[in-house]
Design a protein around this motif. Sequence first.
Motif, PDB file in Angstrom:
ATOM      1  N   GLU A 793     -27.325  21.471 -22.320  1.00  0.00           N
ATOM      2  CA  GLU A 793     -25.910  21.705 -22.021  1.00  0.00           C
ATOM      3  C   GLU A 793     -25.016  21.761 -23.254  1.00  0.00           C
ATOM      4  O   GLU A 793     -23.963  22.389 -23.236  1.00  0.00           O
ATOM      5  CB  GLU A 793     -25.416  20.632 -21.048  1.00  0.00           C
ATOM      6  CG  GLU A 793     -26.146  20.676 -19.705  1.00  0.00           C
ATOM      7  CD  GLU A 793     -25.683  19.574 -18.767  1.00  0.00           C
ATOM      8  OE1 GLU A 793     -24.861  18.731 -19.212  1.00  0.00           O
ATOM      9  OE2 GLU A 793     -26.129  19.549 -17.606  1.00  0.00           O
ATOM     10  N   ARG A 794     -25.392  21.105 -24.342  1.00  0.00           N
ATOM     11  CA  ARG A 794     -24.536  21.068 -25.531  1.00  0.00           C
ATOM     12  C   ARG A 794     -24.911  22.138 -26.553  1.00  0.00           C
ATOM     13  O   ARG A 794     -24.297  22.240 -27.609  1.00  0.00           O
ATOM     14  CB  ARG A 794     -24.595  19.680 -26.174  1.00  0.00           C
ATOM     15  CG  ARG A 794     -24.148  18.557 -25.226  1.00  0.00           C
ATOM     16  CD  ARG A 794     -24.279  17.186 -25.872  1.00  0.00           C
ATOM     17  NE  ARG A 794     -23.273  16.988 -26.907  1.00  0.00           N
ATOM     18  CZ  ARG A 794     -23.521  16.635 -28.164  1.00  0.00           C
ATOM     19  NH1 ARG A 794     -24.776  16.478 -28.544  1.00  0.00           N
ATOM     20  NH2 ARG A 794     -22.558  16.479 -29.050  1.00  0.00           N
ATOM     21  N   CYS A 795     -25.934  22.898 -26.241  1.00  0.00           N
ATOM     22  CA  CYS A 795     -26.439  23.890 -27.196  1.00  0.00           C
ATOM     23  C   CYS A 795     -25.412  24.995 -27.454  1.00  0.00           C
ATOM     24  O   CYS A 795     -24.895  25.622 -26.529  1.00  0.00           O
ATOM     25  CB  CYS A 795     -27.729  24.496 -26.666  1.00  0.00           C
ATOM     26  SG  CYS A 795     -28.306  25.898 -27.612  1.00  0.00           S
ATOM     27  N   GLN A 796     -25.127  25.246 -28.721  1.00  0.00           N
ATOM     28  CA  GLN A 796     -24.215  26.322 -29.126  1.00  0.00           C
ATOM     29  C   GLN A 796     -24.916  27.407 -29.924  1.00  0.00           C
ATOM     30  O   GLN A 796     -24.403  28.515 -30.054  1.00  0.00           O
ATOM     31  CB  GLN A 796     -23.060  25.741 -29.950  1.00  0.00           C
ATOM     32  CG  GLN A 796     -22.203  24.738 -29.192  1.00  0.00           C
ATOM     33  CD  GLN A 796     -21.123  24.135 -30.066  1.00  0.00           C
ATOM     34  OE1 GLN A 796     -20.707  24.739 -31.068  1.00  0.00           O
ATOM     35  NE2 GLN A 796     -20.652  22.945 -29.715  1.00  0.00           N
ATOM     36  N   HIS A 797     -26.085  27.082 -30.466  1.00  0.00           N
ATOM     37  CA  HIS A 797     -26.793  28.033 -31.329  1.00  0.00           C
ATOM     38  C   HIS A 797     -28.272  28.035 -30.960  1.00  0.00           C
ATOM     39  O   HIS A 797     -28.913  26.984 -30.921  1.00  0.00           O
ATOM     40  CB  HIS A 797     -26.646  27.660 -32.811  1.00  0.00           C
ATOM     41  CG  HIS A 797     -25.226  27.444 -33.237  1.00  0.00           C
ATOM     42  ND1 HIS A 797     -24.339  28.476 -33.424  1.00  0.00           N
ATOM     43  CD2 HIS A 797     -24.541  26.297 -33.498  1.00  0.00           C
ATOM     44  CE1 HIS A 797     -23.162  27.986 -33.788  1.00  0.00           C
ATOM     45  NE2 HIS A 797     -23.261  26.660 -33.837  1.00  0.00           N
ATOM     46  N   LEU A 798     -28.820  29.200 -30.708  1.00  0.00           N
ATOM     47  CA  LEU A 798     -30.248  29.331 -30.448  1.00  0.00           C
ATOM     48  C   LEU A 798     -30.985  29.582 -31.758  1.00  0.00           C
ATOM     49  O   LEU A 798     -30.419  30.135 -32.704  1.00  0.00           O
ATOM     50  CB  LEU A 798     -30.517  30.487 -29.479  1.00  0.00           C
ATOM     51  CG  LEU A 798     -29.995  30.320 -28.059  1.00  0.00           C
ATOM     52  CD1 LEU A 798     -30.403  31.519 -27.216  1.00  0.00           C
ATOM     53  CD2 LEU A 798     -30.522  29.041 -27.434  1.00  0.00           C
ATOM     54  N   PRO A 799     -32.232  29.202 -31.811  1.00  0.00           N
ATOM     55  CA  PRO A 799     -33.028  29.515 -33.009  1.00  0.00           C
ATOM     56  C   PRO A 799     -33.288  31.016 -33.078  1.00  0.00           C
ATOM     57  O   PRO A 799     -33.150  31.724 -32.072  1.00  0.00           O
ATOM     58  CB  PRO A 799     -34.328  28.732 -32.764  1.00  0.00           C
ATOM     59  CG  PRO A 799     -34.416  28.605 -31.285  1.00  0.00           C
ATOM     60  CD  PRO A 799     -33.003  28.486 -30.795  1.00  0.00           C
ATOM     61  N   TYR A 820     -23.018  33.028 -27.792  1.00  0.00           N
ATOM     62  CA  TYR A 820     -23.773  34.193 -28.256  1.00  0.00           C
ATOM     63  C   TYR A 820     -25.234  33.796 -28.417  1.00  0.00           C
ATOM     64  O   TYR A 820     -25.556  32.669 -28.802  1.00  0.00           O
ATOM     65  CB  TYR A 820     -23.218  34.711 -29.594  1.00  0.00           C
ATOM     66  CG  TYR A 820     -21.823  35.264 -29.471  1.00  0.00           C
ATOM     67  CD1 TYR A 820     -21.618  36.585 -29.076  1.00  0.00           C
ATOM     68  CD2 TYR A 820     -20.713  34.463 -29.726  1.00  0.00           C
ATOM     69  CE1 TYR A 820     -20.327  37.095 -28.943  1.00  0.00           C
ATOM     70  CE2 TYR A 820     -19.429  34.954 -29.599  1.00  0.00           C
ATOM     71  CZ  TYR A 820     -19.245  36.273 -29.209  1.00  0.00           C
ATOM     72  OH  TYR A 820     -17.983  36.770 -29.075  1.00  0.00           O
ATOM     73  N   ILE A 821     -26.119  34.729 -28.132  1.00  0.00           N
ATOM     74  CA  ILE A 821     -27.554  34.440 -28.172  1.00  0.00           C
ATOM     75  C   ILE A 821     -28.085  34.481 -29.593  1.00  0.00           C
ATOM     76  O   ILE A 821     -28.945  33.698 -29.969  1.00  0.00           O
ATOM     77  CB  ILE A 821     -28.306  35.420 -27.250  1.00  0.00           C
ATOM     78  CG1 ILE A 821     -27.977  35.065 -25.793  1.00  0.00           C
ATOM     79  CG2 ILE A 821     -29.809  35.363 -27.478  1.00  0.00           C
ATOM     80  CD1 ILE A 821     -28.516  36.026 -24.781  1.00  0.00           C
ATOM     81  N   SER A 822     -27.599  35.388 -30.404  1.00  0.00           N
ATOM     82  CA  SER A 822     -28.087  35.445 -31.781  1.00  0.00           C
ATOM     83  C   SER A 822     -26.939  35.740 -32.730  1.00  0.00           C
ATOM     84  O   SER A 822     -25.858  36.187 -32.328  1.00  0.00           O
ATOM     85  CB  SER A 822     -29.181  36.507 -31.929  1.00  0.00           C
ATOM     86  OG  SER A 822     -28.645  37.791 -31.725  1.00  0.00           O
ATOM     87  N   LYS A 823     -27.182  35.464 -33.997  1.00  0.00           N
ATOM     88  CA  LYS A 823     -26.176  35.710 -35.026  1.00  0.00           C
ATOM     89  C   LYS A 823     -26.772  36.672 -36.035  1.00  0.00           C
ATOM     90  O   LYS A 823     -27.815  36.406 -36.636  1.00  0.00           O
ATOM     91  CB  LYS A 823     -25.786  34.400 -35.715  1.00  0.00           C
ATOM     92  CG  LYS A 823     -24.703  34.562 -36.773  1.00  0.00           C
ATOM     93  CD  LYS A 823     -24.225  33.212 -37.280  1.00  0.00           C
ATOM     94  CE  LYS A 823     -25.217  32.607 -38.242  1.00  0.00           C
ATOM     95  NZ  LYS A 823     -24.677  31.394 -38.894  1.00  0.00           N
ATOM     96  N   LYS A 824     -26.108  37.824 -36.232  1.00  0.00           N
ATOM     97  CA  LYS A 824     -26.636  38.852 -37.123  1.00  0.00           C
ATOM     98  C   LYS A 824     -25.587  39.248 -38.151  1.00  0.00           C
ATOM     99  O   LYS A 824     -24.387  39.211 -37.882  1.00  0.00           O
ATOM    100  CB  LYS A 824     -27.033  40.100 -36.325  1.00  0.00           C
ATOM    101  CG  LYS A 824     -28.164  39.874 -35.355  1.00  0.00           C
ATOM    102  CD  LYS A 824     -29.456  39.649 -36.083  1.00  0.00           C
ATOM    103  CE  LYS A 824     -30.595  39.396 -35.106  1.00  0.00           C
ATOM    104  NZ  LYS A 824     -31.818  39.001 -35.803  1.00  0.00           N
TER     105      LYS A 824
END
Length: 942
Positions: A793-799, A820-824
Amino acid sequence: MAEGVLFNIAEGIIGRLGSLAFQEIGLIWGVQDEFQKLKETVVAFQAVLLDAEQKQANNEVKLWLQSVEDAVYEADDVLDEFNTKAQQRQMVLENTKVSKKVHLFFSNSNQLVFGLKMGHKIKNINKRINEVASHRPSDLKDNHEDTRFIKRERVTHSFVPEENIVGRDEDTKAIIQLLMDPISTENVSTISIVGIGGLGKTALAQLIFNNKVIQNHFELKIWTCVSNAFELDIVVKKILQSKNHDEIEQLQKDLRKKVARKKYLLVLDDVWNEDREKWLSLKNLLMGGGEGSRILITTRSKTVATISDTAKSYTLKGLNEEQSWSLFKKMAYKDGKETENSTIKAVAEEVARKCQGVPLAIRTIGGMLFAKDDESDWLNFKEKELSKISQEENDILPTLKLSYDVLPSHLKHCFAYCSLFPPDYKISVQRLIRLWVAQGFIKSSDENKGLEDVAYEYYRELLWRSFFQEEEKDEFGIIRSCKMHDLMNELAILVSGIGSVVVEPDQKNFHEKLRHVSFNFQVDLSEWEVPTSLPKAKKIRTFLFLCQNEFSDIDGSLCDSFCAIIVSNFKSLRMLSLSKLGIKGVPKCLRKMKYLRYLDVSGNRMKRLPDWIVGLSNLETLDLSYCVKLVELPRDIKKMFNLRHLILEGCRGLSGMPRGIGELKGVRTLNRFVLSESNCLGRGGSAGLAELGTLNELRGELEIDKLSHHVVSESNVGTPLKDQQHLHSLQLIWKEGEDVKGVDGEDIIKSMEVLQPHSNLKQLLVFGYSGVRFASWFSSLINIVNLRLNGCERCQHLPPLDHLPSLKSLELRCLEKLEYISKKESSNSMSDEMMRISLFPSLEQLSIAHCPVLKGWCRAHTHNSASSSSSTENMSFPSFPCLSTLYINWCPNLTSLPEGTRALPRLSTLHILRCPILSARCRKETGEDWPKIAHIPHIDIR
């Protein structure tokens, strides 16, 4: 009794008595002389066992073997008892904190009493075996080696009337195409027809051999029935059709001359040879043929096809229902004309179906019924099983038994045991392997190879020889189950004889020589009573329930009474099933089951196991799966030093693991490992992650439950999972409702860092993790196939997941803080090489659900103000080349999909539910945001 069984047991006894451990036991208890006598006697027995087992048609030999069987099994039990005491003694000696009570048990006086008792048993065994030996039939020959093949020659020729073959038109066309198409760069290539006995491999090869197209295509055509004798000189003579007593030198010259530069077809019918060197010695003589030459092999073994360098292997299947009925009519009715008698026709159709599409069975049984016009004859036949039919020369079971006869003894043993499974039963391969190990069928001379690994090789060999079929694998290629063809089931029953039986509800009579029983009905102890004749079978070693469904609670006295009958009568049990009987506690009488290897108490209602259960020191498998009320395991579980499989699937009530479980170094199966925040589990304390790190033999699946920042960070365990290279599936479940207020976010992340698995991992499921981002080791999961992140629930960034090469399924669920799912990086900062990389190169299924603040796939990060307004939604590098299923649910703020999804080449299922903004955009069948999507087979946008 299955052939080869006694040979295998005798081999095990000899191996034990010759081991260093038993030499030490003999010295300690003063029975080394008796051990030596027993070994010499059993060696003498083993020398004639294989010959005796092949001559059981002789009634004198058969009776003698029965007396040998009783004596050898009894010797095996006595040695088992010795071995158990020796292991217990060794364990105590290695423990520096031995209690006074245990010291007393292993006192000199106690050892003397035990030695006298066991010495008396050994002397009695020796006396009994010597007496049996004195009655050995005179015509038995010494044969110390386990012969792989017996001499049973089969003769075939190349001709078959075309009208005799039914239902093989498509098979004929396919194989002729293989024979004529260029399938190899070599002049001579091999094609194999593989299938179980009776399918008509030889008949099909005959049909093809005489086909006009084939006759015109090949310059030279040779038919050779190889059968058992695959010795170079014998096979070459058969190919040359030579009766001369030439030496191999002249034979090889003649063969090479015969095929030189000619485009030939050589049929090698009924090949059994699995020795590659023997095959290569023949192949070398045949390679001088002209371009397009073919060797066509018929065999029952896929191994034969493999070692013979087969360019193409054709697996022959049974006839379909229509073809079977057509062939049956041809064999059973005059002129092949269907009867007008509706009763006879109904029976005939049932018999045809029972033959399971095997032409030899259809021909054999149809021939038996030929021209029978009397309705009563057909009805009488309907009541018979195939195994009761008179075994004529051309009957199906003797034909299939050829496949069994050539098995090495250890495989005969394992196959015969499968008679415990009824027809069409889905056999769990893992359970089958554990059962084989529990019965002592598996031997390994390689210290680095576990018994289960050897058993798996046995299974694969039987599968390749067509004894098993309908193999089912999971998504990782791991074999889960298989079945046996009905005729193979009949064969297993035939060869197991009186030693095994599948019990039916109304069965009352049982043979006293019975060794293995299974129950093919639901046993309700409140209604079913043990038949009075069953306890007379004192030597039963397997007591197996096959189809239990969970009952409500039953009277404990019923279970105690049931178990008391088992314990008091079946003292040699290796496997006992008490699955799903509704029992609330393991009956105390079971503590006497000193030989027990496999105990199945799954699906029952006990909260705890009794302390005495650790005294079952021979136990290898303890199945507790779906004991949903179980709260703890025995505190001294470490004393179960032979335990290899502790099955805890579905045991949701466990509060922790007992301290010391990490000392069970041989454990291969441990489905669940439950952590306890308190170190006071029960009376012995609880195990932490450090103990999990010592169990390096773990296989398959592991679920770690009740993880928490506090338990992990305070345990100082290093990385306990990093070396678990045999695990293929891992579930990390965090303790529900863990309070992380005031806890440094980096500390939470560190608690996940220590859980790094081995890179071999195929599946990872993470539930309830409370960090804002995940551990760095995610990017090292190069073999991960399935990844599921749920309730974080606290996740803001996925690997970074997009470059994982093997990832096929990704599920993101209940990530309430994820935007957002990924950062590019934006496209103007990306290299040309990066632009060409496919994102998620193997991803087939993508599921995103209950992510309320999710806005898009990527958050743009730019390096100059001029590009600050650019969006990653406009990046044009390719992505999702393999995606077939896209499921998005309850993501109300999601506005768009990643750019690469506009032209998904393989998308077949699209579900977008409760995503109002995205759904509105995707309903437009045309436009720059989404292409026409009407071609997608399954669409649901709401």
